[in-house]
Scaffold this motif. Structure first.
Motif, short mmCIF file in Angstrom:
data_model
loop_
_atom_site.label_atom_id
_atom_site.label_comp_id
_atom_site.label_asym_id
_atom_site.label_seq_id
_atom_site.Cartn_x
_atom_site.Cartn_y
_atom_site.Cartn_z
N LYS A 32 3.03 3.49 13.67
CA LYS A 32 3.71 2.20 13.39
C LYS A 32 3.93 1.72 14.98
N ASP A 118 10.47 9.27 1.52
CA ASP A 118 8.77 8.97 1.72
C ASP A 118 8.48 10.29 2.71
N LEU A 135 9.93 2.87 7.48
CA LEU A 135 8.96 4.11 7.34
C LEU A 135 8.27 4.63 8.64
N THR A 137 6.20 7.14 10.25
CA THR A 137 4.87 7.62 10.15
C THR A 137 4.60 8.97 10.15
N ASP A 281 5.06 15.90 0.21
CA ASP A 281 5.05 14.87 -0.62
C ASP A 281 5.28 15.24 -2.09
N THR A 286 10.69 15.32 -2.43
CA THR A 286 10.91 13.75 -2.25
C THR A 286 12.14 13.30 -2.99
N ARG A 433 7.26 -3.63 0.72
CA ARG A 433 7.14 -2.38 0.69
C ARG A 433 6.08 -1.73 0.54
N GLU A 434 5.27 -1.85 -0.43
CA GLU A 434 3.98 -1.50 -0.70
C GLU A 434 2.88 -1.75 0.27
N CYS A 436 3.47 -2.34 3.48
CA CYS A 436 3.61 -1.58 4.71
C CYS A 436 3.42 -0.13 4.44
N GLN A 437 3.67 0.41 3.25
CA GLN A 437 3.50 1.93 3.07
C GLN A 437 1.82 2.31 3.02
N TRP A 440 0.61 1.89 6.70
CA TRP A 440 1.26 2.76 8.02
C TRP A 440 1.04 4.25 7.16
N ALA A 441 0.59 4.47 6.08
CA ALA A 441 -0.03 5.81 5.50
C ALA A 441 -1.37 5.66 5.11
#
Length: 978
Positions: A32, A118, A135, A137, A281, A286, A433-434, A436-437, A440-441
Motif C-alpha cells: 500500500k 485484520d 490497514l 498490508t 487470520d 483476529t 473499508r471493504e 480498501c481491504q 490492499w489484500a
C-alpha cells in the motif's frame, strides 16, 4: 562455447528468473502507498458556514479530557468473557471477572466488545492499525522484527500536536514506532518471550502513581505477560491463569483511581491459537477484546441492552480522536462507534441523532479527503468504485446540509430523515473499508500467472541448455543473441507505447514482455534447429543413434510417470479444497513415486533375475564380468532397493505424527510434539521427551560423522574435518543445554534466575557463532580427500591449496577438481610402475584415495548438518525427532537411487554422472511434503523459524542429494582405491 557467450547465457537465465519472481511477487505481495500528510485543526476540511465546526474546539467537542489505555497483548475475546455456567473452567476461562462485573453492575458506564483485527495479527501491524486507522498490508509482516517509525499520521502524533501529554510504559515496540513523541516513556524489551514478568512488573511500578498524578493527559500501558505466556506454555496452562488473574487485579485498581473526566480503554491487539501462536487470520487470532469504561455515563439509558457488534480494530481511531477532541488521522478509513455519541436524555432523541450524524459527518469528510489524495498517488483502487463512493458521499453531504445547514427542525419526518442519513454515512464508511481491504489484500491472478509462466519457461530453458548442450553450443548466436535482441525490442516497444499513451512507463510490464518474447524466440529457434538437424541427417545415422540411445538409457530415465504425478500435484495446489487433505494426498503421491521405481525395474525384468553384463560400458568405467561375486552384488542391490523403499514409505506415514493444523482444518488437533517442553505439566513426560530429543541430537551427529568416516572423509587433514570432529558436537551440546534451560520455569532456579537469563542469551549465540565459523572453515577449504601411496614421493600429491591450477577461475575450480586429482594420482601410479612398485605382495594398490567419491557432498553435508541443528533449536524440542526422520529419509532416497541405477544397467552404472529424473522428483516431492507438514497454519501465521526450517529442508534435500548421487562409488581405474 567461448567464455563471453557462456557468461551472457548465464546472466540472461538469471535475469529471466529474477523477472519471473518479481512479476509473481508483484501480484502476490501487494504494498500500500502511504500518504505522508497530517490532519490539523487549521485544515479547510469544514467551511466557515458549516455549523458542525466551532472555533472553541478542534473539529468536534471532546467528551473526555484524559484517557487511560491498557493494551494487554494477545487478549483473546474469550479470555475476557465470564460464563457462570462453566463449572470447571480451563486456565484461560473466567479469570477476568472484573469486566463482566462492571458491565453488569454499571451498564451505562461500560461495554465489552469483540475487537476484530485484520491479518497479519502481529503486534507491530496491530499497533499501526489502531493508531493510524489504516490497514497494514501483508508485506508489513516482514518488518515485525525490525520496527521502523510510522510515517503515516496517527493518534500519537495528533495527541502531541494538540498539546496532550502522553505517558507510555511497556513494550518497547512503541518507542521504535513513535520515537521522541511521548511526554514520558518507560520502555521494556519485548522479544524475550521466555520472560513473563519483567515488562508487566515494570509497568506496575509506575502505573498507579502515574494515574493518581496530574502530569498526564493520556497514559498508555502495554502488558506482554499474556502473549509471552501463550508463546511459552500455550493458553491452557496454569501460568496463563495466574497472568490473567494479575491483569484482573490491575484493571480493578485502575478503575478505582479514575476520575469522571477520564476514559478507560482495555484492549487486546490480537488473539492467539490453541498453541499460543498468532500472525494468521483464524478467528481465534483476529478476535481480541475491547472494554470501554468511564465513571461518567458513556451510553444513554436503553442502549446498554443493544446487541453487541463486532468492532473492527481501525474503528477505535476516529472514535478516540473525536472523544478526546483531536483531529482524526489523515489516513484513517475506520468508522466511529456512533453509540458513544448519543448524548442527552432519552426524551431528547433529536439531540442524540444530531450528535451521531455530526460525528459521522466529520468522519466521512475525513475519509473522502483521504480517498481523493490516495487515488491521485496510486491507481490500485477501481475508478468505477471510487466514482460510486464519491456519489454516495455527495448525496449524504447534500442531505446533511439540508437537514442541519439552516434552522433546526424537529418532528417525526425530520427524525426519520436523520436516521436515514446516519445509515447512509455508515454504509459509505463500510464500503470504503471493504474497498480498501479488497484492494490492499487482493491478489492479481494475471500477474501471478505471468510470473509462473516466465519461471516455468526459464526452467525449461535450463533443461534444454543442459541436455542439449551440443545444439546450443553449435548455434549459440541464433539461440542467444537473437532472443536477447527480440526481447529488448519487445520490451522497448511496450515502454514506448506506455509513454506515448499514458506518459508513464511501467518497468515491470516492459521487463515481463521482454522476458516472454526472448523465451519464445529461444524455443522457436531451438525447434527449428533441431528439425534442421533431423532432416539433414541420413536415415541410417538416425537409426543407429536411436538404437545406441535406447541401449544406453536406463529404465529409470523415462520421466513420464514421475512427471505426470509431479505436475498433477503442482496443479492441485491451485484448488482451495486440496489444502484440507494436503498432507495425506502428498504422502500418497510420494509413496507412489517410491514404489514406482522397484515396480518399473521388475516390469523390465531387472529386479529379481540378473541378466548378462552389458557389452558396451562407458569409457570411464572398467567392464564388469558376470561372476558369482557380481550376482551376489546384484542381489544385495535388489534387497537394498526394496528395503529402502519400504523404509521410505513407512517413514512418510510416520511423519504424520509431527503434523500441524491449518486454519481450514476445523477438527484438526496439532501433534503433541509441537508443544514445547515448558508447556508439559507432567514432569516424567517432560523428562522423557527431553531424553528423546537429546538422543535424536546425538544420533544426528553420530550418523553424519559415521557417514563421513565410512567414505574416508575423516582421514583428511583439511580444517573441515575439525568441524566434523569438534564443531558439530559443540553445536549439539549447546542446543541441548538451551533446551534444558528454556524448559524449566524461572521460579525453580531460585537465586540463579539472572544466570539462567544470561545462559538463555549465551547458548543460542554460541550456536550461531559456531555455525558461522564452521561455514567459514568449510568454504575456505572444503576438500576432504586424503591420498596415500605405498611409496611417498618427494612432493605431495595434493597442491598447497585445492585450486586445480592458477589459470582456473574460482567458479570453475569444482568442475576441474576431480580431473586434477586424478591426473596427479595417475602420474604417481605410472611412477610406481616404472620403479617396479606398482603392486606389492599383499596385493595393495599403489595409490589409495580416501573420500574421493564424496568430495562434493561431504562439505555440503557437514554445513547442512550444522544448519539442521540450528533450525531444530528454533523449534519445539519434540520436532528434533522429525529432523532425524528427515535425515534418514534423505539417506533412503540416496541409496534407492544408487541401487536403482546399478540394477537398471548392471556393470555400467548407466554412465559416470547420471542422475535419474525419478530420484530427483521423489526428492523434490519429499521437500514439498515436509514443508507442508511442518507449516503449522496458513501462510500468514507461519513463524520465521518455520520459514527457515523449510529453507533448510529444501537446501538439505536438493544440494546434498543432487551432489552426492553424482559422484557415488566413483571407480577411476583398477589400480586405485576410492
Amino acid at each position: 562455447m567461448k567464455r563471453v557467450p557462456v557468461l551472457a547465457l548465464l546472466l540472461w537465465i538469471c535475469l529471466l528468473f529474477y523477472v519471473g519472481i518479481w512479476i509473481f511477487l508483484s501480484g502476490f505481495l501487494l504494498v500500500k502507498v502511504e500518504v505522508n500528510r497530517s490532519s490539523s485543526c487549521k485544515d479547510e476540511l469544514f467551511s466557515k458556514h458549516d455549523s458542525s465546526h466551532t472555533e472553541h474546539f478542534c473539529w468536534s467537542e471532546p467528551r473526555f479530557k484524559r484517557a487511560v489505555i491498557l493494551v494487554i497483548d494477545a487478549l483473546r475475546f474469550d479470555f475476557a468473557r465470564f460464563d457462570p455456567e462453566i463449572k470447571d473452567p480451563r486456565p484461560f476461562q473466567n479469570k477476568l471477572g472484573v469486566l463482566s462485573e462492571v458491565v453488569a453492575s454499571r451498564p451505562a458506564h461500560a461495554r465489552l466488545y469483540p475487537f476484530r483485527a485484520d491479518a497479519p495479527t502481529t503486534t507491530m501491524q496491530r499497533i499501526k492499525g489502531f493508531t493510524t486507522g489504516s490497514l497494514p498490508t501483508f508485506v508489513d509482516v516482514c518488518s515485525n522484527f525490525g520496527t521502523n517509525a510510522i510515517q503515516e499520521d496517527n493518534l500519537i502524533h495528533q495527541l502531541g500536536q494538540n498539546g496532550k501529554r502522553v505517558v507510555f510504559m511497556g513494550d518497547d515496540t512503541w518507542e521504535n514506532l513513535f520515537p521522541n513523541q511521548f511526554h514520558r516513556s518507560l520502555p521494556f524489551p519485548s522479544f524475550i518471550v521466555k520472560d513473563l514478568h519483567t515488562v508487566d512488573n515494570g509497568i506496575l511500578q509506575h502505573l498507579y502513581s502515574t494515574v493518581e498524578s496530574s502530569d498526564w493527559d493520556v497514559v498508555i500501558a502495554h502488558f506482554l505477560g499474556v502473549d509471552h505466556c501463550g508463546h511459552r506454555y500455550g493458553p491452557d496452562h496454569q501460568a496463563m491463569a495466574d497472568k490473567l488473574t494479575q491483569m484482573d487485579q490491575v484493571i480493578r485498581s485502575v478503575i478505582e483511581r479514575l476520575q469522571n473526566d477520564t476514559l478507560l480503554v482495555v484492549l487486546g491487539d490480537h488473539g492467539m491459537t490453541d498453541t499460543g501462536d498468532h500472525g494468521g487470520d483464524s478467528q481465534k487470532e483476529t478476535d481480541a477484546a475491547l472494554f470501554l469504561y468511564s465513571p461518567s455515563a458513556l451510553f444513554t439509558a436503553g442502549q446498554e441492552k443493544a446487541l453487541q457488534e463486532v468492532v473492527p480494530q481501525i474503528d477505535l481511531v476516529p472514535t478516540l480522536a473525536q472523544l478526546l477532541g483531536i483531529p482524526i488521522p489523515y489516513s484513517n478509513i475506520g468508522k466511529v462507534m456512533v453509540e458513544l455519541f448519543a448524548l442527552g436524555s432519552p426524551e431528547d432523541q433529536s439531540a442524540q441523532e444530531r450528535r451521531q450524524a455530526e460525528a459521522l459527518w466529520i468522519n466521512a469528510k475525513q475519509v473522502n479527503r483521504y480517498l481523493d489524495t490516495y487515488s491521485l498517488a496510486n491507481k490500485d483502487l477501481s475508478p468505477v468504485i471510487l466514482a460510486h463512493l464519491k456519489d454516495t458521499f455527495l448525496l449524504a453531504a447534500a442531505e446533511y446540509k439540508a437537514l442541519f445547514g439552516g434552522p433546526l427542525a424537529g418532528g417525526p419526518e425530520h427524525s426519520s430523515r436523520v436516521q436515514a442519513l446516519i445509515a447512509i454515512f455508515q454504509q459509505y464508511l463500510n464500503q470504503v473499508r471493504e474497498t480498501c481491504q479488497a484492494s490492499w489484500a487482493r491478489f492479481h491472478p494475471l500477474r501471478m500467472a505471468a510470473g509462473i509462466a516466465v519461471l516455468a519457461a526459464a526452467c525449461a530453458l535450463c533443461f534444454i541448455t543442459s541436455d542439449f548442450a551440443d545444439v546450443v553450443s553449435a548455434s549459440y548466436r541464433r539461440l542467444l543473441w537473437i532472443p536477447i535482441v527480440c526481447g529488448a525490442v519487445a520490451g522497448g516497444g511496450v515502454a514506448l507505447w506506455q509513454f506515448v499513451t499514458r506518459s508513464e512507463v511501467d518497468v515491470l510490464s516492459s521487463l515481463g514482455m521482454a522476458a516472454l518474447v526472448s523465451q519464445l524466440s529461444f524455443f522457436w529457434n531451438f525447434c527449428r534447429g533441431k528439425a534442421t538437424r533431423v532432416f539433414a541427417s541420413e536415415p541410417s545415422d538416425l537409426l543407429n543413434a536411436a538404437a545406441d540411445s535406447a541401449q544406453q538409457r536406463p529404465a529409470l530415465m523415462s520421466p513420464s510417470v514421475p512427471l505426470v504425478i509431479f505436475f498433477l500435484r503442482c496443479a492441485s495446489l491451485f484448488t482451495d479444497s486440496y489444502v484440507v487433505a494436503e498432507g495425506r494426498v502428498a504422502t500418497f503421491l510420494l509413496s507412489t513415486l517410491a514404489i514406482y521405481i522397484p515396480v518399473q525395474l521388475n516390469w523390465a525384468g531387472r529386479l529379481l533375475l540378473p541378466f548378462e553384463a552389458q557389452k558396451s560400458t562407458p569409457p570411464c568405467l572398467p567392464p564388469q564380468p558376470s561372476t558369482p561375486a557380481a550376482s551376489s552384488s546384484y542381489k544385495k542391490e535388489s534387497l537394498t532397493l526394496l528395503g529402502c523403499t519400504g523404509f521410505l514409505v513407512v517413514s512418510l506415514y510416520a511423519s504424520h505424527s509431527f503434523h500441524g493444523c491449518r486454519d481450514e482444518q476445523g477438527g484438526c488437533e496439532p501433534s503433541a510434539f509441537l508443544t514445547p517442553l515448558s508447556g508439559l505439566r507432567d514432569i516424567q513426560l517432560r523428562n522423557f521427551r527431553y531424553l528423546l530429543s537429546v538422543s535424536s541430537v546425538i544420533a544426528w551427529v553420530c550418523l553424519v560423522r559415521k557417514w563421513m568416516r565410512h567414505y574416508g572423509n575423516m582421514n583428511s587433514k583439511s580444517p573441515a574435518v575439525l568441524v566434523a570432529r569438534f564443531g558439530l558436537p559443540l553445536v549439539a551440546m549447546f542446543v541441548c543445554l538451551y533446551w534444558a534451560m528454556s524448559s524449566a520455569p524461572y521460579e525453580g532456579f531460585g537465586n540463579l534466575q539472572e544466570v539462567v537469563k544470561l545462559a538463555l542469551l549465551v547458548f543460542p549465540r554460541a550456536v550461531y557463532v559456531l555455525f558461522g565459523l564452521g561455514v567459514t572453515v568449510v568454504c575456505w577449504d572444503p576438500l576432504t580427500v586424503f591420498l596415500k601411496t605405498r611409496k611417498e614421493p618427494a612432493t605431495s600429491l595434493l597442491p598447497p591449496t585445492y585450486r586445480a591450477s592458477t589459470g582456473v577461475s574460482l567458479q570453475a575450480e569444482l568442475q576441474h577438481l576431480i580431473p586434477h586429482i586424478y591426473q596427479r594420482m595417475r602420474k604417481s601410479l605410472r611412477a610406481g610402475e616404472r620403479e617396479g612398485t606398482g603392486r606389492e605382495d599383499d596385493g595393495q594398490p599403489t595409490v589409495e584415495a580416501y573420500g574421493l567419491g564424496t568430495v562434493y557432498s561431504a562439505p555440503l553435508l557437514l554445513v547442512l548438518a550444522q544448519l539442521g541443528l540450528v533450525l531444530a533449536m528454533l523449534h519445539p524440542e519434540g520436532l528434533m525427532l522429525s529432523f532425524m526422520l528427515l535425515l534418514l529419509q534423505a539417506c533412503a532416497i540416496l541409496h534407492m537411487h544408487s541401487a536403482a541405477t546399478s540394477l537398471s544397467t548392471p556393470g555400467s552404472r548407466a554412465g559416470c554422472f547420471s542422475v535419474s529424473w525419478s530420484a530427483v522428483l521423489m526428492s523434490l516431492g519429499t521437500v514439498v511434503f515436509h514443508l507442508l507438514v511442518f507449516s503449522s497454519a496458513g501462510c500468514l501465521s507461519v513463524s520465521w523459524s518455520a520459514v527457515l526450517m523449510s529453507l533448510g529442508t529444501v537446501v538439505f534435500h536438493l544440494l546434498v542429494f543432487s551432489s552426492a548421487v553424482s559422484l557415488q562409488d566413483v571407480s577411476l581405474c583398477p589400480g586405485l582405491r576410492c
